[in-house]
Design a protein around this motif. Structure first.
Motif, PDB file in Angstrom:
ATOM      1  N   GLN A  59       0.884  -1.154   0.000  1.00  0.00           N
ATOM      2  CA  GLN A  59       0.000   0.000   0.000  1.00  0.00           C
ATOM      3  C   GLN A  59       0.933   1.217   0.000  1.00  0.00           C
ATOM      4  OE1 GLN A  59      -3.110  -0.271   3.200  1.00  0.00           O
ATOM      5  NE2 GLN A  59      -2.161  -2.268   3.555  1.00  0.00           N
ATOM      6  N   THR A  60       0.657   2.229  -0.827  1.00  0.00           N
ATOM      7  CA  THR A  60       1.512   3.415  -0.866  1.00  0.00           C
ATOM      8  C   THR A  60       0.709   4.655  -0.497  1.00  0.00           C
ATOM      9  OG1 THR A  60       1.125   3.707  -3.241  1.00  0.00           O
ATOM     10  CG2 THR A  60       3.097   2.480  -2.586  1.00  0.00           C
ATOM     11  N   PHE A  61       1.401   5.590   0.141  1.00  0.00           N
ATOM     12  CA  PHE A  61       0.772   6.815   0.635  1.00  0.00           C
ATOM     13  C   PHE A  61       1.726   7.986   0.442  1.00  0.00           C
ATOM     14  CE2 PHE A  61      -0.700   3.153   2.966  1.00  0.00           C
ATOM     15  CZ  PHE A  61      -2.078   3.269   2.871  1.00  0.00           C
ATOM     16  N   LYS A  62       1.190   9.191   0.350  1.00  0.00           N
ATOM     17  CA  LYS A  62       2.012  10.381   0.135  1.00  0.00           C
ATOM     18  C   LYS A  62       2.800  10.785   1.368  1.00  0.00           C
ATOM     19  CE  LYS A  62      -0.510  12.301  -3.667  1.00  0.00           C
ATOM     20  NZ  LYS A  62      -0.410  13.422  -4.540  1.00  0.00           N
ATOM     21  N   THR A  63       2.276  10.505   2.560  1.00  0.00           N
ATOM     22  CA  THR A  63       2.970  10.854   3.804  1.00  0.00           C
ATOM     23  C   THR A  63       2.769   9.740   4.819  1.00  0.00           C
ATOM     24  OG1 THR A  63       1.074  11.936   4.850  1.00  0.00           O
ATOM     25  CG2 THR A  63       2.488  13.332   3.456  1.00  0.00           C
ATOM     26  N   ILE A  64       3.615   9.742   5.832  1.00  0.00           N
ATOM     27  CA  ILE A  64       3.465   8.760   6.901  1.00  0.00           C
ATOM     28  C   ILE A  64       2.168   8.999   7.669  1.00  0.00           C
ATOM     29  CG2 ILE A  64       4.919  10.084   8.505  1.00  0.00           C
ATOM     30  CD1 ILE A  64       4.540   6.238   8.362  1.00  0.00           C
ATOM     31  N   GLU A  65       1.766  10.249   7.816  1.00  0.00           N
ATOM     32  CA  GLU A  65       0.524  10.546   8.527  1.00  0.00           C
ATOM     33  C   GLU A  65      -0.693   9.979   7.795  1.00  0.00           C
ATOM     34  OE1 GLU A  65       3.670  13.308   9.790  1.00  0.00           O
ATOM     35  OE2 GLU A  65       2.878  12.858   7.801  1.00  0.00           O
ATOM     36  N   ILE A  66      -0.705  10.111   6.472  1.00  0.00           N
ATOM     37  CA  ILE A  66      -1.799   9.539   5.681  1.00  0.00           C
ATOM     38  C   ILE A  66      -1.755   8.018   5.783  1.00  0.00           C
ATOM     39  CG2 ILE A  66      -2.722   9.226   3.347  1.00  0.00           C
ATOM     40  CD1 ILE A  66      -1.738  12.111   2.756  1.00  0.00           C
ATOM     41  N   CYS A  67      -0.561   7.468   5.733  1.00  0.00           N
ATOM     42  CA  CYS A  67      -0.414   6.018   5.867  1.00  0.00           C
ATOM     43  C   CYS A  67      -1.033   5.533   7.168  1.00  0.00           C
ATOM     44  CB  CYS A  67       1.052   5.638   5.804  1.00  0.00           C
ATOM     45  SG  CYS A  67       1.375   3.885   6.082  1.00  0.00           S
ATOM     46  N   LEU A  68      -0.681   6.159   8.276  1.00  0.00           N
ATOM     47  CA  LEU A  68      -1.191   5.712   9.569  1.00  0.00           C
ATOM     48  C   LEU A  68      -2.703   5.829   9.673  1.00  0.00           C
ATOM     49  CD1 LEU A  68       1.495   7.091  12.041  1.00  0.00           C
ATOM     50  CD2 LEU A  68       1.447   4.921  10.804  1.00  0.00           C
ATOM     51  N   SER A  69      -3.275   6.801   9.012  1.00  0.00           N
ATOM     52  CA  SER A  69      -4.729   6.978   9.103  1.00  0.00           C
ATOM     53  C   SER A  69      -5.506   6.138   8.097  1.00  0.00           C
ATOM     54  CB  SER A  69      -5.110   8.452   8.952  1.00  0.00           C
ATOM     55  OG  SER A  69      -4.825   8.919   7.653  1.00  0.00           O
ATOM     56  N   GLN A  70      -4.847   5.667   7.007  1.00  0.00           N
ATOM     57  CA  GLN A  70      -5.584   4.947   5.967  1.00  0.00           C
ATOM     58  C   GLN A  70      -5.151   3.503   5.743  1.00  0.00           C
ATOM     59  OE1 GLN A  70      -5.550   7.267   2.368  1.00  0.00           O
ATOM     60  NE2 GLN A  70      -6.550   9.017   3.345  1.00  0.00           N
ATOM     61  N   ALA A  71      -3.953   3.148   6.163  1.00  0.00           N
ATOM     62  CA  ALA A  71      -3.450   1.783   5.929  1.00  0.00           C
ATOM     63  C   ALA A  71      -4.273   0.768   6.708  1.00  0.00           C
ATOM     64  CB  ALA A  71      -1.984   1.684   6.339  1.00  0.00           C
ATOM     65  N   GLN A  72      -4.320  -0.444   6.169  1.00  0.00           N
ATOM     66  CA  GLN A  72      -5.041  -1.532   6.820  1.00  0.00           C
ATOM     67  C   GLN A  72      -4.180  -2.788   6.833  1.00  0.00           C
ATOM     68  OE1 GLN A  72      -8.992  -2.250   5.500  1.00  0.00           O
ATOM     69  NE2 GLN A  72      -9.607  -0.123   5.727  1.00  0.00           N
ATOM     70  N   ILE A  73      -4.379  -3.577   7.872  1.00  0.00           N
ATOM     71  CA  ILE A  73      -3.739  -4.882   7.974  1.00  0.00           C
ATOM     72  C   ILE A  73      -4.861  -5.909   8.008  1.00  0.00           C
ATOM     73  CG2 ILE A  73      -2.194  -6.357   9.308  1.00  0.00           C
ATOM     74  CD1 ILE A  73      -1.155  -3.770  10.679  1.00  0.00           C
ATOM     75  N   ASN A  74      -5.018  -6.644   6.931  1.00  0.00           N
ATOM     76  CA  ASN A  74      -6.095  -7.642   6.817  1.00  0.00           C
ATOM     77  C   ASN A  74      -7.464  -7.050   7.143  1.00  0.00           C
ATOM     78  OD1 ASN A  74      -4.109  -9.512   6.200  1.00  0.00           O
ATOM     79  ND2 ASN A  74      -3.920 -10.201   8.298  1.00  0.00           N
ATOM     80  N   GLY A  75      -7.720  -5.856   6.618  1.00  0.00           N
ATOM     81  CA  GLY A  75      -9.005  -5.192   6.827  1.00  0.00           C
ATOM     82  C   GLY A  75      -9.131  -4.434   8.135  1.00  0.00           C
TER      83      GLY A  75
END
Length: 91
Positions: A59-75
């Motif tokens: 999964q790729t994100f523009k910033t680490i902050e966006i990653c933390l708020s949008q990333a998922q681990i197995n849903g």
């Protein structure tokens, strides 16, 4: 102890999200386990993206902050899973 060491300690001892963000922004890579799922988090210098891998899926994100708020681990949202992760390696 320098700032880098302080942030490593905050991450490993307290699972500090601010320490996690700082370390990723400063070029570190974090490998951790959530239940039986292998996870890897790093920033790509060439493309200014943050990559989050779960069992080999990126999964790729523009910033680490966006990653933390949008990333998922197995849903499961990353922020919900974070307190259960086992940090394995900090590169």
């Amino acid at each position: 102890m320098d700032l880098h060491d302080v942030m490593i300690a905050k991450l490993t001892e307290q699972k500090s999200l601010s320490a996690l963000c700082w370390l990723i922004d400063h070029g570190r890579e974090i490998e951790f386990l959530y239940r039986q799922t292998e996870c890897f988090l790093s920033a790509r210098c060439q493309s200014d993206l943050v990559s989050f891998f779960t069992d080999g899926q990126e999964q790729t994100f523009k910033t680490i902050e966006i990653c933390l708020s949008q990333a998922q681990i197995n849903g499961i949202p990353f922020l919900q899973a974070w307190q259960e992760v086992q940090i394995r390696t900090i590169f």
